[in-house]
Write a protein that holds these residues in place. Sequence first.
Motif, PDB file in Angstrom:
ATOM      1  N   UNK C  41       0.824  -1.217   0.000  1.00  0.00           N
ATOM      2  CA  UNK C  41       0.000   0.000   0.000  1.00  0.00           C
ATOM      3  C   UNK C  41       0.856   1.266   0.000  1.00  0.00           C
ATOM      4  N   UNK C  42       2.111   1.125   0.414  1.00  0.00           N
ATOM      5  CA  UNK C  42       3.020   2.259   0.390  1.00  0.00           C
ATOM      6  C   UNK C  42       3.152   2.820  -1.027  1.00  0.00           C
ATOM      7  N   UNK C  43       2.816   1.999  -2.024  1.00  0.00           N
ATOM      8  CA  UNK C  43       2.952   2.452  -3.415  1.00  0.00           C
ATOM      9  C   UNK C  43       1.878   3.441  -3.827  1.00  0.00           C
ATOM     10  N   UNK C  44       0.823   3.629  -3.026  1.00  0.00           N
ATOM     11  CA  UNK C  44      -0.226   4.588  -3.426  1.00  0.00           C
ATOM     12  C   UNK C  44       0.350   5.977  -3.609  1.00  0.00           C
ATOM     13  N   UNK C  45       1.489   6.232  -2.965  1.00  0.00           N
ATOM     14  CA  UNK C  45       2.046   7.584  -3.035  1.00  0.00           C
ATOM     15  C   UNK C  45       2.716   7.860  -4.370  1.00  0.00           C
ATOM     16  N   UNK C  46       2.878   6.825  -5.200  1.00  0.00           N
ATOM     17  CA  UNK C  46       3.464   7.079  -6.523  1.00  0.00           C
ATOM     18  C   UNK C  46       2.629   6.399  -7.608  1.00  0.00           C
ATOM     19  N   UNK C  47       1.383   6.118  -7.286  1.00  0.00           N
ATOM     20  CA  UNK C  47       0.516   5.453  -8.264  1.00  0.00           C
ATOM     21  C   UNK C  47      -0.562   6.424  -8.734  1.00  0.00           C
ATOM     22  N   UNK C  48      -0.711   6.616 -10.034  1.00  0.00           N
ATOM     23  CA  UNK C  48      -1.768   7.524 -10.516  1.00  0.00           C
ATOM     24  C   UNK C  48      -3.132   6.959 -10.172  1.00  0.00           C
ATOM     25  N   UNK C  49      -4.121   7.841  -9.995  1.00  0.00           N
ATOM     26  CA  UNK C  49      -5.401   7.395  -9.442  1.00  0.00           C
ATOM     27  C   UNK C  49      -6.049   6.275 -10.248  1.00  0.00           C
ATOM     28  N   UNK C  50      -5.838   6.271 -11.562  1.00  0.00           N
ATOM     29  CA  UNK C  50      -6.537   5.227 -12.324  1.00  0.00           C
ATOM     30  C   UNK C  50      -5.915   3.835 -12.131  1.00  0.00           C
ATOM     31  N   UNK C  51      -4.713   3.768 -11.587  1.00  0.00           N
ATOM     32  CA  UNK C  51      -4.131   2.448 -11.340  1.00  0.00           C
ATOM     33  C   UNK C  51      -4.330   1.971  -9.903  1.00  0.00           C
ATOM     34  N   UNK C  52      -4.917   2.811  -9.098  1.00  0.00           N
ATOM     35  CA  UNK C  52      -5.132   2.451  -7.700  1.00  0.00           C
ATOM     36  C   UNK C  52      -5.970   1.172  -7.545  1.00  0.00           C
ATOM     37  N   UNK C  53      -7.077   1.026  -8.300  1.00  0.00           N
ATOM     38  CA  UNK C  53      -7.885  -0.198  -8.138  1.00  0.00           C
ATOM     39  C   UNK C  53      -7.065  -1.474  -8.309  1.00  0.00           C
ATOM     40  N   UNK C  54      -6.170  -1.486  -9.301  1.00  0.00           N
ATOM     41  CA  UNK C  54      -5.339  -2.673  -9.510  1.00  0.00           C
ATOM     42  C   UNK C  54      -4.501  -2.950  -8.253  1.00  0.00           C
ATOM     43  N   UNK C  55      -3.931  -1.883  -7.712  1.00  0.00           N
ATOM     44  CA  UNK C  55      -3.104  -2.014  -6.522  1.00  0.00           C
ATOM     45  C   UNK C  55      -3.910  -2.616  -5.374  1.00  0.00           C
ATOM     46  N   UNK C  56      -5.094  -2.073  -5.178  1.00  0.00           N
ATOM     47  CA  UNK C  56      -5.957  -2.550  -4.100  1.00  0.00           C
ATOM     48  C   UNK C  56      -6.308  -4.020  -4.285  1.00  0.00           C
ATOM     49  N   UNK C  57      -6.575  -4.369  -5.545  1.00  0.00           N
ATOM     50  CA  UNK C  57      -6.954  -5.761  -5.802  1.00  0.00           C
ATOM     51  C   UNK C  57      -5.853  -6.737  -5.414  1.00  0.00           C
ATOM     52  N   UNK C  58      -4.608  -6.245  -5.433  1.00  0.00           N
ATOM     53  CA  UNK C  58      -3.516  -7.158  -5.071  1.00  0.00           C
ATOM     54  C   UNK C  58      -3.399  -7.304  -3.547  1.00  0.00           C
ATOM     55  N   UNK C  59      -3.994  -6.391  -2.804  1.00  0.00           N
ATOM     56  CA  UNK C  59      -3.906  -6.449  -1.339  1.00  0.00           C
ATOM     57  C   UNK C  59      -5.069  -7.232  -0.735  1.00  0.00           C
ATOM     58  N   UNK C  60      -6.238  -7.087  -1.326  1.00  0.00           N
ATOM     59  CA  UNK C  60      -7.453  -7.691  -0.749  1.00  0.00           C
ATOM     60  C   UNK C  60      -7.314  -9.158  -0.352  1.00  0.00           C
ATOM     61  N   UNK C  61      -6.785 -10.020  -1.244  1.00  0.00           N
ATOM     62  CA  UNK C  61      -6.688 -11.438  -0.851  1.00  0.00           C
ATOM     63  C   UNK C  61      -5.849 -11.635   0.413  1.00  0.00           C
ATOM     64  N   UNK C  62      -4.791 -10.844   0.572  1.00  0.00           N
ATOM     65  CA  UNK C  62      -3.965 -11.005   1.778  1.00  0.00           C
ATOM     66  C   UNK C  62      -4.791 -10.643   3.006  1.00  0.00           C
ATOM     67  N   UNK C  63      -5.544  -9.552   2.854  1.00  0.00           N
ATOM     68  CA  UNK C  63      -6.364  -9.120   3.984  1.00  0.00           C
ATOM     69  C   UNK C  63      -7.353 -10.217   4.375  1.00  0.00           C
ATOM     70  N   UNK C  64      -7.988 -10.816   3.360  1.00  0.00           N
ATOM     71  CA  UNK C  64      -8.974 -11.857   3.654  1.00  0.00           C
ATOM     72  C   UNK C  64      -8.313 -13.092   4.280  1.00  0.00           C
ATOM     73  N   UNK C  65      -7.068 -13.339   3.897  1.00  0.00           N
ATOM     74  CA  UNK C  65      -6.398 -14.524   4.438  1.00  0.00           C
ATOM     75  C   UNK C  65      -6.120 -14.383   5.943  1.00  0.00           C
TER      76      UNK C  65
END
Lengths: 241, 241, 224, 224, 224, 224, 224, 224
Positions: C41-65
Motif C-alpha cells: 500500500x506504500x505504493x499509493x504515493x506514486x501510483x496515478x489514481x486510475x491504477x489504484x484499483x489494480x493495486x488494491x486488488x492485489x492487497x485484498x486477498x492477503x487481507x482476507x487470508x
Amino acid sequence: MASPLIQLFDHFREDLDDYNDRRERLIKASRDVTNISKKTIFLLHRIVMEESTDDHALAKHAAMRAREKLHEVQDMYAGMKHELEGDRFWRHQRQVSPGLQEYIEALSFAHYLDHGNLITFEQVEETLRDSNGVLYFPLVVSDYLLGLSDLTGELMRFAISGIARRGGRAKANQVCAFVRSCKSDFERMTPYIRELSKKQAITTQSLEKIEDAAYAIAVRGSEYDLPQDMLDDIVTQTIST
Amino acid sequence: MASPLIQLFDHFREDLDDYNDRRERLIKASRDVTNISKKTIFLLHRIVMEESTDDHALAKHAAMRAREKLHEVQDMYAGMKHELEGDRFWRHQRQVSPGLQEYIEALSFAHYLDHGNLITFEQVEETLRDSNGVLYFPLVVSDYLLGLSDLTGELMRFAISGIARRGGRAKANQVCAFVRSCKSDFERMTPYIRELSKKQAITTQSLEKIEDAAYAIAVRGSEYDLPQDMLDDIVTQTIST
Amino acid sequence: MDPQDLENINALLDRDVELREKIKDQVTELDKKTRTMVGVLNKIHSTPSDSIPVLIDSVRPILLSCQEITSSLASLVPENQFWRWKDMWSNSMRTAVFVASLIEYLSTGALIPLSRVAEILGIKEEWKDRVAVPVEDYLHGLISLVNELSRLAVNAVTMGNFEEPIRISIFVKDLFAGFSMLNLKNDVLRRRFDSLKYDIKKIEEVVYDVSLRKLAPLPKVVPP
Amino acid sequence: MDPQDLENINALLDRDVELREKIKDQVTELDKKTRTMVGVLNKIHSTPSDSIPVLIDSVRPILLSCQEITSSLASLVPENQFWRWKDMWSNSMRTAVFVASLIEYLSTGALIPLSRVAEILGIKEEWKDRVAVPVEDYLHGLISLVNELSRLAVNAVTMGNFEEPIRISIFVKDLFAGFSMLNLKNDVLRRRFDSLKYDIKKIEEVVYDVSLRKLAPLPKVVPP
Amino acid sequence: MDPQDLENINALLDRDVELREKIKDQVTELDKKTRTMVGVLNKIHSTPSDSIPVLIDSVRPILLSCQEITSSLASLVPENQFWRWKDMWSNSMRTAVFVASLIEYLSTGALIPLSRVAEILGIKEEWKDRVAVPVEDYLHGLISLVNELSRLAVNAVTMGNFEEPIRISIFVKDLFAGFSMLNLKNDVLRRRFDSLKYDIKKIEEVVYDVSLRKLAPLPKVVPP
Amino acid sequence: MDPQDLENINALLDRDVELREKIKDQVTELDKKTRTMVGVLNKIHSTPSDSIPVLIDSVRPILLSCQEITSSLASLVPENQFWRWKDMWSNSMRTAVFVASLIEYLSTGALIPLSRVAEILGIKEEWKDRVAVPVEDYLHGLISLVNELSRLAVNAVTMGNFEEPIRISIFVKDLFAGFSMLNLKNDVLRRRFDSLKYDIKKIEEVVYDVSLRKLAPLPKVVPP
Amino acid sequence: MDPQDLENINALLDRDVELREKIKDQVTELDKKTRTMVGVLNKIHSTPSDSIPVLIDSVRPILLSCQEITSSLASLVPENQFWRWKDMWSNSMRTAVFVASLIEYLSTGALIPLSRVAEILGIKEEWKDRVAVPVEDYLHGLISLVNELSRLAVNAVTMGNFEEPIRISIFVKDLFAGFSMLNLKNDVLRRRFDSLKYDIKKIEEVVYDVSLRKLAPLPKVVPP
Amino acid sequence: MDPQDLENINALLDRDVELREKIKDQVTELDKKTRTMVGVLNKIHSTPSDSIPVLIDSVRPILLSCQEITSSLASLVPENQFWRWKDMWSNSMRTAVFVASLIEYLSTGALIPLSRVAEILGIKEEWKDRVAVPVEDYLHGLISLVNELSRLAVNAVTMGNFEEPIRISIFVKDLFAGFSMLNLKNDVLRRRFDSLKYDIKKIEEVVYDVSLRKLAPLPKVVPP
Ligand SMILES: [Mn+2]
Ligand SMILES: [Mn+2]
C-alpha cells in the motif's frame, strides 16, 4: 439530524464512557480495598503488640478482628461482581490486581497468626465466593503469589517489633523458618512472573533482617545456662520495676 | 588550651572556609556574568528586530551596544583577577566556565553581526587583558569552542526571526552557510571535548532549521522572475497598507 | 507451601506459558501479513489514481487470508480471556484495521464501519469473549489512516491530482470532529489523537497551496 | 537494492533470529535448573550440619543434568561465535558456578577450581569458540558464594554451631586475599568484589560475638 | 504520646487526602469544559468571517460557566494554600486563558489583559491566597493563542480572506515584541516562547504569498 | 502588548528570583546553627548524667537565637506563600525540632509538644501563611530523636548508668505506639518510621543485657 | 586460592586489559578519520553539483587510508574473538559505511553493495573471525545515508537545483522498499528504520513544492 | 574558522591528549602500589599486636617508593596546572594518605599531620602548583582510617585484646570532634563524614560489650 459518522462516534462515546466510568469505579474500589487491607495489617501489628499474658490467644484474637475487617472487602467484591462478569474481569484485571494483592497479603497475615502456616490457594478462593459458592471473579495465580510475597515483609516487621516481648524470641525463630521456606518455594516460580523476581529480592532482605535479629538473641542468650523462657521472665521483671 | 588536633583542624577550617568562600564568590560572579551575557544576547536580538531602513547599520549599532554591555563582564573579570591567580584558575575552572562560555557566546554573536565572521581565539583573549596586556586568567580552548558552539543556536534564532524583514532572506542564506562551516570545522574536535559532541548535535538541529527556512523562501521566490530585493519590497508595501 | 498446592500452581503456570507460545506463533504470522500489505500500500504515493484499483486488488486477498489467523486465535484463547491475551496482537490488529480502512477510503471515499472491519477479518460475534476488534483498536487504525492521508495529500499534488487533497481535507475534518466528541483518557490513544492536529495542519497547507494557485475549486465552506 | 544482495541479507538476519530462539529455549531450561538448586540450597541456613550431606545429595543430580544443556548449546552456537551469544546465558552460568562452589565448600571445605567447574558442567576444552566458562563468570560465582557464606555464619550460630563461623572466616579471608591480587578493571566484577568487604565485616562480627562470649575456641592467629 | 495530640495529627493527615480527591473532581469538570470549548473553536478554521460571531456566542456561556468551578475551588482550598495545590489545575487554567484570549481576538482584534481573564473566570481578588491566575499561566495561554493564529492565517486564505493573515501578522509581531521584553527563566515557558518564531515564520510565508500574488508579475515559464 | 502590563509582569518575574536568593541566605544561616547544636549535643554520649544540664545550657541560647531567622523568614515570605517556599528550609527545620525534643527529653524525660517547639523557635501563630512547623516536620524530628536515643542507651551503660536504657526503652515504646496510630502515606516519613523498629531492637538488646547481668546466674562454662 | 590458578587467572585478565588498550588506540585513529570525512562531506549541502567531484576526490584518500587500521585490528584481535571486541569500533565502522555509500551515490547515483564496502575498507574474507562488516553495520550506514540525502534534497532546491530532489526521491524509495522486505527484530536498527518515514515525508514534500510550482519535470509515475 | 587558528587549536588539543596519556601511566603505577599496601595491611585484623611492627616494616618501603611517582608527576604537570590534572590521581593519593595514617596510628597511636604525609610521599613545598596533598585528600584518607579502625576494634577483641577498642574509641572521637569543626559543603566529603557515625556506633558497641563484661577498665569520662 446528525451525520452517520456522528452517530457512529456517538455510539463509540457511549462505549468508551461506559468503559471509562467502570474503570474509574473499579480503581476507586480497588483503592478502598487497598486502604482497608493496609489498615487491617496495621491493626494486626497493633493488636499483637498489646499487653497480654497469653500471646497465643492475642494472635487468635487479632486474626479474628482482622477477618471481621476484611469482611468489608469481601462485601465490596460482592458488590463489584457484576462489574467483573465474563470477560470483564480480564479487561479490568490491571485495576483489580493491586487491591486484591493487598487483600491477600492482609488475609494471609491473619491466617498465619491464627494457624502458623501459609494460606492455600483454595482457602483464598473460599473468601471470594457468594452464598451459592460462586466466585465473584477468578483468582489468578500471579495475584495469589504476589500477595503472599508481600506477606514476608509484614512478617519481618512482626518478628522484629515483637522480639522484646516474652516469647518473642521463639516467635522470631518460627517466623524465620517460615519466611525461609517461602523464599525456597517461590524461587522456582520467578521465571514465570516478572514482578515476583523483584519481590524475591525484597523477601531475601526481609529474611536477612529476621536472621540477624534471631542471631542477636541467640548469641546473647547463649551466655546463660537458663532456658529462653526464664531469661524472658527476668527481663520483663527488670523493666517493670 | 585547645588540643593539638583541634589546632590542626582549626587550620583546616580556615583553609576550607577560605576555599569555600572564594568558590561561593566565583559562583555568584559567574552567575552574574551569565546573566549579563544572556541579557546581551536578548538585547542583540531585540535591536536587530527594530524598524530600520539600513539593516547593516542596525547590526553595527547592535554590536556596539552589546560590546558596551559586555564591558561590565570584563570589569568583573578584572575584579576577579586576584581570585584566579596562578593555580587558582584551574582549581576554580568549573565555577568560571559556565559564565565564560556564555560571555564568549554573546561576544561572538556581536562580532558576527559586526564582521560576519567568527571571532578568533586571540580576539577573545584581547577582551580579557588588563591595561598592561596581561590576561586576567588563561583562556582555555574548550571554553572557547563550547562558547562558539552555542553561538550557532543564537544565529538560528536570528536568521529565522528576521526572515520576514527586507533582506532577511539573503541574511538567512549567509547565516546558513556560516553555521554549516562551523559545524564542519568543529567536527574533528569532537573526540577531544566531550560536551562538544552533544553541542554538535544541537548545532546540527539548528542548521537544519535554518536550511528549512532558507528553503521555504527560495522555493516561494522561485515562482517569480524578479530579484529577491524587489520581492521583499512588494511584501513590505502590502503589509504597510 | 503445601506440596499439592505447589504442584497445582506449577501446572497452572506451565499451561499459561505454553498457551502464550502458541498465540505468539499466530501473531508472528499475522504480523508478516500486515507488514506485507503495508509494504504494497506504500505504493499509493506514486501510483496515478486510475491504477489504484489494480493495486488494491492485489492487497485484498492477503487481507482476507487473515481470517485463518483470527479463527486459530479464537480456538486457542480460553473463554472470557479475550482481554487477558489481546495485548499480544493489538498492534497487528490495529494495522489490519488501518489496511481495511485505507482500502475502503481509496475505493469508495467513505469511512469503513467497525462492524465491516470485523466481518472482513472473519471475526464472529459469538467469539467476543475470545477474539474481537475493540473500539480502541478501531480508533487506532483510523488515526493511522489520517497519518497516511496527510502524506497522500502531498503526493497527489505531485502527481497532478489537485482534487484529492480537498477530498482528503473534508474526510479528515469530519473524522476529527467525530474524535473530538469522545472523552478519551490520558493514554496513548489521546496522545495520538492530539498529534492529529499536525496532519490536519499539513493537509490544510496543501489545500491552501492549491487554492492560492486556483488549481482546484475552493472547498465549500459550511457555516457552523 | 540488488535482489540477490537482499536475499542474502535476509537469509543472514533470519538465521540469527532462529538461532536466538533456540538458544533462548536452552537458557530457559538452564535457568529453571539453577533456580531449583538455589531454592533447595537455601535450606542450608536451617539444616543442622549432620543433615547437610543429604541435602547436597539431592542437588548434585540436578547440577550434573546441566551437561545436557551445555552440550545442546555447543551444537547450536556457530563456530567462533561464543562471544556473540554468551551474554544470553552468563547469568545462569554464574549461578551454576555458585552452586558448584557451594556444594564443594559444604562437602570438603575447599575452593573448587575453575577446571573442575567446567568438568562438572560437561564443558569440553574443544568447544572454547562456542561454549566455555570464562574467568569472569567463575569469579562472579565465587563472589555469590561469599555472599551466601556470610549469611550462613550468622545462621550457624543461631543453630548453636559456633565453630562454623570460624571455618567460614578462614575460608573467606583466604579467598579475599586471592581476589586482592587480581588486576580487576573498573566494571561490575570490581564493584561486586569491593562489596565483599561488607560480607567480611559481617563474618568478623559473628566471630567477635562468639569469641567475646568464649563460645568457641579462638581462631588460631597466624603471624604475618 | 498525648492522645489528643495524636488525634489532631491524624485528623490533619486525613484531611489532606480527602481534599486532594475533592479538588481533583473539580479539575476533571473544568477539564471537560475547556476540551469542549476547544472542540467548538476548532471550527474557526472552516467558518467564513461573517459567521464567526455566531460561533463565538455558542462558546461564551461555557466559558462563563467555569465560574462555578473556580468558586468551588475557592471554597475547597484552605486559606493560604494556593501554592500548595495549584499544580493540579494549571493545565486547565491555561487552556481557559487561551479560550478567553482567542474569543477576544476574534471579537475585537485586541489582546485580552490578565485582569479581564480573571474577571471572566469569576476569580475574585480576595481569593488570591486560594485561587488566582498567575502571570505564568496567562503567558502560557497567550502562546497557545499564537499557535492557533498561525493556523488560522493559512485557512483564512483558503476561504478567500486575504486580509486576515496581515491582521494576524501585525497582532502576533506585537505580542512577540512584548514577550521579547520579559526576562524569562530557562523553563518551559521560555522554551515555548522560543518556538513562537516558527509560527511567525509560517504567518510571514502566508503574507509573502498573498502579497506577491496580488502585486508580482505572472509566474515564470515552466522549464521543459 | 500594553507597556504598563509588560512592566508589571517583568517586575513579578524578577521579584521571585531575588526572593529566592534572600531566603537561601537565611536558610544557610539556620543550617549553620543547627549543625553547631548537633555537634555539641553529640557529647551526650560521653558525658556523665550529672553534667548533662551544663551541656544543655550551652545549647539553649543557640536554639533560641533561631528566632531571629524565623522572624527574618516571616518578613521575607510574601503572605500566603508558605507552601511555595517551605521546601527550602524543611531540612533545617526538622533538625531544629530534633534539637528541641532532645533537650526536652534530657531535661524532663518528656515528649515536647508541637506547640512548644513552635514557641521555642519564635514562630507565631499569625505567621501561619508564611512560616510554620507543619506536622510532617515535627514527626521527622521525633524520628531523629529515637535514632539518637538508641545510641544513648548503649553509651549510658558504658558510663555505668544502667537505669537510662530502661527509661529510654519506655519512652521510645510509647512514642512508637503513638506513631503506630497514625495513618501515614507511603512516603519518606513512613519509611523512616518503619526503620524505627531497628532502634527499638537495639534498645531492647541493651535492656536484655542489663537485666540478665543483674539477675541471671553466672555465664556458663567455656567449651574447650 | 591455588597460586598456580591465581597466576593463570591474572595472566588472562592482564592480557585482556592490554589488548583493550591497543584496540582502543586504533579505534581512536579510525574515529579521527571518519570525523574528518564527515566534516568535509558536510560541504555537499552548499556545493554546486559541478564541484561535487572535486570535493569527493579530497575524501577518497582518507577513506582508503582506513585500510591500515582494519589491517592493524585484524592482527590484534585473537582468533574467534570478533564478537567480543566489535562493539568498540561499531560506531566508527558505521560512519565509514555511511561515507563510502554517500561517495558512491554522489559519483554514480547507485547503491554501494556490502561486498564493495568491505573491499574499500581493505577487510579480507579470511579475517571473518576477527574483523568484518556485519550486515547490521552496513544497514546502519545506509540509514545514515538516507538521513543525509533528505537534507540534501532541501539544500539542492535552495541552490536552484530542482532535479536533485527527484533523483533522491527515486533512490530513497527504492532503498526503503528493500528495507521493508527485511525481517528486522525489535532493536535499534528497527527503530532507526521506522524513523526513515520522516525522511521520506520530507523528501516528498520537497518534490511536492517543486512540482506544484512546475520547477522541474514531474517524476515519471510507474504503475504498480 | 581561520585556517591558522584551526591549526593552533588542533595542536593545543593534541598536546593535552599526550600529556593525559603520560600522567595516566604514572597513576596506574601509583595505583598498583597503593593496592598492594592495602592488601598487606588488611592482615592487621588477624595479627596479634606484638607482630604488628613486623607487618608495618614490610609496608614502609613500598610507601616510600611512591616518591618516584610524585617526582615524575611533578616533572610532567605544567606550572600552575595542579588543579587541572589532580582528579586523575586523587583516589590513589587518598589511599596513600590512608596507608600513611594507619601506619602512624599503629606505630605511635597518634594522628599523622598533613605535612608529615607530604614529606613521606616526597612531595616538595615548591611543587605546590603542580603536585601537592590538598586538605581535602588528607581528610578523605583520615575517614578511610576511621572506617578501618572500627573494623579493627571488633577484631582486636576477637584476638583477646580488650584495651585496643577503648584506645580506638578515644582516638576516633577526638578526630570526629575535629571534623565537626569544619564547614563542609554538600559533597562527597560531607557524605563520607556523615557516614562516620556508623563507625562510631560500632566502636561504641564494642566498648559497651567490653565494659559490660568488665574485660577492660572503663574509659575515663571527660566532663564537657
Ligand atoms: Mn506490606
Ligand atoms: Mn544561547
